[in-house]
Scaffold this motif. Structure first.
Motif, PDB file in Angstrom:
ATOM      1  N   ARG A 246     -51.837 -25.441-115.037  1.00 10.52           N
ATOM      2  CA  ARG A 246     -51.896 -26.060-116.380  1.00 10.52           C
ATOM      3  C   ARG A 246     -51.988 -27.580-116.332  1.00 10.52           C
ATOM      4  N   ARG A 247     -51.277 -28.135-115.277  1.00  6.28           N
ATOM      5  CA  ARG A 247     -51.302 -29.639-115.150  1.00  6.28           C
ATOM      6  C   ARG A 247     -52.226 -30.074-114.290  1.00  6.28           C
ATOM      7  N   GLY A 248     -53.240 -29.520-113.795  1.00  5.02           N
ATOM      8  CA  GLY A 248     -54.554 -29.752-113.241  1.00  5.02           C
ATOM      9  C   GLY A 248     -54.194 -30.423-111.840  1.00  5.02           C
ATOM     10  N   ILE A 249     -53.155 -29.694-111.201  1.00  6.62           N
ATOM     11  CA  ILE A 249     -52.843 -29.825-110.028  1.00  6.62           C
ATOM     12  C   ILE A 249     -53.351 -29.056-109.015  1.00  6.62           C
ATOM     13  N   ALA A 250     -54.255 -29.490-107.890  1.00  9.41           N
ATOM     14  CA  ALA A 250     -54.616 -28.381-106.845  1.00  9.41           C
ATOM     15  C   ALA A 250     -53.468 -28.156-105.925  1.00  9.41           C
ATOM     16  N   VAL A 251     -53.776 -26.739-105.443  1.00  4.81           N
ATOM     17  CA  VAL A 251     -52.726 -26.147-104.696  1.00  4.81           C
ATOM     18  C   VAL A 251     -53.644 -25.616-103.503  1.00  4.81           C
ATOM     19  N   ALA A 252     -53.223 -25.832-102.114  1.00  8.98           N
ATOM     20  CA  ALA A 252     -53.751 -25.313-100.986  1.00  8.98           C
ATOM     21  C   ALA A 252     -52.860 -24.517-100.086  1.00  8.98           C
ATOM     22  N   THR A 253     -53.441 -23.818 -99.500  1.00  7.24           N
ATOM     23  CA  THR A 253     -52.668 -23.138 -98.109  1.00  7.24           C
ATOM     24  C   THR A 253     -53.443 -23.102 -96.953  1.00  7.24           C
ATOM     25  N   VAL A 254     -52.955 -22.552 -95.893  1.00  4.79           N
ATOM     26  CA  VAL A 254     -53.466 -22.311 -94.425  1.00  4.79           C
ATOM     27  C   VAL A 254     -53.542 -20.969 -94.342  1.00  4.79           C
ATOM     28  N   PRO A 255     -54.519 -20.167 -94.754  1.00  2.42           N
ATOM     29  CA  PRO A 255     -54.292 -18.727 -94.792  1.00  2.42           C
ATOM     30  C   PRO A 255     -54.598 -18.338 -93.329  1.00  2.42           C
ATOM     31  N   GLU A 256     -55.625 -19.154 -92.523  1.00  2.00           N
ATOM     32  CA  GLU A 256     -56.016 -18.578 -91.335  1.00  2.00           C
ATOM     33  C   GLU A 256     -54.783 -19.011 -90.162  1.00  2.00           C
ATOM     34  N   GLY A 257     -53.991 -19.856 -90.317  1.00  2.00           N
ATOM     35  CA  GLY A 257     -52.987 -20.069 -89.363  1.00  2.00           C
ATOM     36  C   GLY A 257     -52.331 -18.976 -88.703  1.00  2.00           C
ATOM     37  N   PRO A 258     -51.453 -18.023 -89.494  1.00  2.00           N
ATOM     38  CA  PRO A 258     -50.695 -17.108 -88.534  1.00  2.00           C
ATOM     39  C   PRO A 258     -51.592 -15.789 -88.450  1.00  2.00           C
ATOM     40  N   THR A 259     -52.956 -15.681 -88.647  1.00  2.00           N
ATOM     41  CA  THR A 259     -53.527 -14.604 -88.486  1.00  2.00           C
ATOM     42  C   THR A 259     -53.684 -13.776 -87.254  1.00  2.00           C
ATOM     43  N   GLN A 260     -53.740 -14.337 -86.211  1.00  2.00           N
ATOM     44  CA  GLN A 260     -53.950 -13.579 -84.866  1.00  2.00           C
ATOM     45  C   GLN A 260     -52.527 -13.260 -84.552  1.00  2.00           C
ATOM     46  N   ALA A 261     -51.407 -13.996 -84.726  1.00  2.00           N
ATOM     47  CA  ALA A 261     -49.930 -13.773 -84.412  1.00  2.00           C
ATOM     48  C   ALA A 261     -49.439 -12.525 -85.055  1.00  2.00           C
ATOM     49  N   VAL A 262     -49.689 -12.737 -86.384  1.00  2.00           N
ATOM     50  CA  VAL A 262     -49.273 -11.560 -87.202  1.00  2.00           C
ATOM     51  C   VAL A 262     -49.990 -10.228 -86.919  1.00  2.00           C
ATOM     52  N   ALA A 263     -51.403 -10.330 -86.502  1.00  2.00           N
ATOM     53  CA  ALA A 263     -52.011  -9.304 -86.421  1.00  2.00           C
ATOM     54  C   ALA A 263     -51.532  -8.580 -85.000  1.00  2.00           C
ATOM     55  N   GLU A 264     -51.380  -9.279 -84.056  1.00  2.00           N
ATOM     56  CA  GLU A 264     -50.698  -8.892 -82.700  1.00  2.00           C
ATOM     57  C   GLU A 264     -49.609  -8.143 -82.824  1.00  2.00           C
ATOM     58  N   TYR A 265     -48.458  -8.850 -83.701  1.00  2.00           N
ATOM     59  CA  TYR A 265     -47.294  -8.525 -83.853  1.00  2.00           C
ATOM     60  C   TYR A 265     -47.466  -7.175 -84.378  1.00  2.00           C
ATOM     61  N   THR A 266     -48.183  -6.974 -85.173  1.00  2.00           N
ATOM     62  CA  THR A 266     -48.245  -5.710 -86.168  1.00  2.00           C
ATOM     63  C   THR A 266     -48.657  -4.528 -85.170  1.00  2.00           C
ATOM     64  N   ILE A 267     -49.589  -4.702 -84.255  1.00  2.00           N
ATOM     65  CA  ILE A 267     -49.904  -3.827 -83.327  1.00  2.00           C
ATOM     66  C   ILE A 267     -48.991  -3.604 -82.282  1.00  2.00           C
ATOM     67  N   ALA A 268     -48.328  -4.621 -81.934  1.00  2.00           N
ATOM     68  CA  ALA A 268     -46.997  -4.507 -80.832  1.00  2.00           C
ATOM     69  C   ALA A 268     -45.973  -3.512 -81.544  1.00  2.00           C
ATOM     70  N   ALA A 269     -45.804  -3.614 -83.018  1.00  2.00           N
ATOM     71  CA  ALA A 269     -44.626  -2.805 -83.673  1.00  2.00           C
ATOM     72  C   ALA A 269     -45.067  -1.546 -83.640  1.00  2.00           C
ATOM     73  N   ALA A 270     -46.459  -1.204 -84.118  1.00  2.00           N
ATOM     74  CA  ALA A 270     -47.112   0.252 -84.066  1.00  2.00           C
ATOM     75  C   ALA A 270     -46.845   0.831 -82.831  1.00  2.00           C
ATOM     76  N   ILE A 271     -46.871   0.292 -81.545  1.00  2.00           N
ATOM     77  CA  ILE A 271     -46.889   0.705 -80.224  1.00  2.00           C
ATOM     78  C   ILE A 271     -45.505   1.068 -80.083  1.00  2.00           C
ATOM     79  N   ALA A 272     -44.582   0.025 -80.321  1.00  2.00           N
ATOM     80  CA  ALA A 272     -43.163   0.270 -80.294  1.00  2.00           C
ATOM     81  C   ALA A 272     -42.786   1.493 -80.928  1.00  2.00           C
ATOM     82  N   LEU A 273     -43.086   1.620 -82.275  1.00  2.00           N
ATOM     83  CA  LEU A 273     -42.924   2.702 -82.955  1.00  2.00           C
ATOM     84  C   LEU A 273     -43.127   4.207 -82.234  1.00  2.00           C
ATOM     85  N   SER A 274     -44.619   4.060 -82.127  1.00  2.00           N
ATOM     86  CA  SER A 274     -45.235   5.147 -81.920  1.00  2.00           C
ATOM     87  C   SER A 274     -44.851   5.791 -80.421  1.00  2.00           C
TER      88      SER A 274
END
Length: 328
Positions: A97-125
């Motif tokens: 509403r104020r014309g202020i841009a907002v930016a994030t860095v979506p690519e930053g944690p991608t690899q780490a979080v994906a690896e963590y997810t698979i690690a957690a899936a293995i630990a549970l399975s």
């Protein structure tokens, strides 16, 4: 805090919540544009004071609330940027509403979080936490720890953004069948797009990777969780509010779900001790303190991505050469 007097030009960028280990990562930014760096957490009026007179407000942590009141106090602001992938701590509607841009860095944690997810899936399975605890008790007995391969089983990815897409790719590398659901209905090679109820009914591993929004708050409520297979495992690295935690705990206590691994819970950080004790007593529930993203490489990508975006914004916005002046 560095003031405007410390620099030959008034600051263009305010980094409002610098941590003790963040300073070296900001050197490239400080060398390129006049920057005010403020240490420690802040909110409300203190946050306005830290960013006063700057065109860019950079926040490093999701505990820093960039609210409508904060934006009202910064009339010269033109960009709010966070090094994180999520923006739930920023009032996006108020910024728009104020014309202020907002930016994030979506690519930053991608690899780490994906690896963590698979690690957690293995630990549970494979029942790894229980096996480690058993061995620590001197019980050198493998017979109670027959698990499952990931290969040949079905991975359900809830949310197909940067992280969800990478989770899907890693699942495919393990030989898993991958089904996915996304609010945007985006397609992904090798991923069968299905409605969310069907995904929950079919998947042996469910990975939650959606951004927190009104539409995803309690996305996995009691009814949705009840659709999951009794041998399925759930991994959540998104936000705690996407899942009805009490309903999840009820399923685990009743033995109607194989397990759950949560890197995020509603109310973090600072959950009451009694709540933590209750969660620790739930069978096959494992909680970590929001660490899935936290690797050296992620931090490099986050800060580099944030700085690149700030410099690109300053280069195209000539008004940052003459920022609004106010006392820091």
């Amino acid at each position: 805090m560095r003031s405007a007097e410390d620099s030959p030009a008034a600051p263009v960028v305010a980094v409002v919540d610098c941590g003790p280990d963040d300073r070296p990562r900001l050197e490239r930014l400080e060398a390129a544009v006049p920057t005010r760096v403020c240490d420690g957490p802040a909110e409300g009026g203190a946050l306005v004071e830290r960013a006063a007179g700057c065109a860019v407000l950079a926040t490093l942590y999701t505990y820093t609330p960039v609210t409508e009141a904060v934006l009202d106090g910064l009339p010269g602001l033109r960009l709010v940027i966070t090094r994180t992938a999520g923006s739930s701590h920023i009032d996006l509607g108020a910024a728009q509403r104020r014309g202020i841009a907002v930016a994030t860095v979506p690519e930053g944690p991608t690899q780490a979080v994906a690896e963590y997810t698979i690690a957690a899936a293995i630990a549970l399975s494979r029942g790894l936490p229980a096996a480690v605890a058993s061995t620590a008790r001197g019980e050198w007995d493998f017979t109670g720890f027959r698990g499952h391969d990931l290969g040949g089983r079905t991975l359900g990815v809830v949310g197909l953004g940067h992280i969800g897409a990478r989770v899907a790719q890693l699942g495919q590398a393990f030989g898993m069948r991958v089904v996915g659901w996304s609010r945007s209905e985006k397609g992904l090679d090798g991923v069968e797009q299905v409605p969310l109820p069907a995904l929950l009914q079919r998947a042996h591993v469910v990975s939650v990777n959606v951004a927190l929004a009104a539409e995803t708050h309690r996305l996995l409520d009691a009814a949705a969780l009840a659709r999951m297979r009794p041998d399925a495992v759930l991994v959540n690295t998104s936000r705690g509010e996407t899942i009805d935690l009490d309903a999840l705990c009820d399923l685990l206590r009743a033995g109607r779900l194989g397990g759950a691994w949560l890197d995020v819970v509603e109310g973090e950080p600072g959950l009451p001790a009694e709540r933590l004790e209750a969660l620790a007593a739930v069978p096959n529930l494992f909680v970590t303190p929001h660490i899935s993203w936290h690797t050296h490489e992620t931090l490099d990508r986050q800060f580099d991505g944030m700085i690149d975006r700030i410099l690109a914004f300053c280069a195209q916005d000539h008004r940052t050469e003459e920022p609004h002046h106010a006392s820091p």
